[in-house]
Design a protein around this motif. Sequence first.
Motif: not given
Length: 357
Positions: A74, A76-77, A79-80, A84-85, A99, A159
């Motif tokens: 969790k 990242i997803f 849909s991220t 955002h990442c 995405t 990440q």
Amino acid sequence: MDEIDRIFERFLQCNFFSGGVCSISIDGQTVFLKAYGKADLVKNLDTKPHTIFDLASITKIFTTTIILQLIMKKKIFLSTPLKHCLPITSRNSTLANITINQLLTHTSGLKAWHPFYTNLPNDNFFEVLEEIDLIERSSDEVIYSDLNFMLLGEVVKEQFNEDLEIVVNQHIGKPLELSSLTYQPSKHSEIAATEFGNRTEMKMCEDRNLRFEDWRSLHHPISGDVNDGNAYYFFSGKSGHAGLFSNIKDLMKLGDLYVKGGSYKGKQLIRKELIDYSLDRQAHNRGLGWEVGGVFPEGAGHTGFTGTSIWVVPEKKLTVGILTNRLHVEKPKNINPFRKEIFETVLKRYEKLKGDL
């Protein structure tokens, strides 16, 4: 299997490659493993079962595997969005809202290829992305693009806040006990040679009126360095789209991880639902990272420009790996007819192979 021998010999005779290795496993048990021809014509090096090959785009499946681990945790997803990442992309309106799912399925709309090394001395990936025209066509189509996986490689680095090589080793190499998997193999290893210089990419740059002066020599085969120009000249050998080297045994372990639903030696490295989802058709001919259809009669697989392929059929607990040096010939050819013939032969003889266990 005599039939596989005959197929290999026929394509060897026709100079589709100078050497190769094929391995078949059912439920993690090897039922076929054989090497053919020459790994390096200049050094007169025979291909062996332990010969190390430049995996080329099969690197993308290793990157996919790490992305699936991040999704499982969790971090990242699917849909991220990139902004955002991978915060540095927030300043680029084209990239910001793409995405993770679009990158994995090649539905981002990003162009198929750009020789980033032609932008040197600017070696900042994100600055070069600002300089070039990124979009090829409408994003509801599949455009198989190295740029998608270059970006996923950057997501992995961001990440974990770590070098790609370290992440791959810690999160795939060690858990799966892959002794040969590496971004930069020892020059003392027995390595299959690839192209005599970057002839293919020279032509691709020429066709696009792009200039580059620091090409590798056309008189010597590339050996032990990644063939892919972007990985070699721009990313110092390490990228999310290309750069990994491995022998067939270690590649098969990655395939078996997917066949066994994300489990290795009783340890669940990735949730089974995620593994199954990644192998299912998501958009046209793509799963998450994987290709569905094409040369793969069922299940899913991936090929590499240097002549590599991995194919998995979870329903049959079947993994097939083929490593060839298709660029290490006078005039490289498309080896998809060879791949397809091997895979269809394996399917035809599946029950017999299973009976040999």
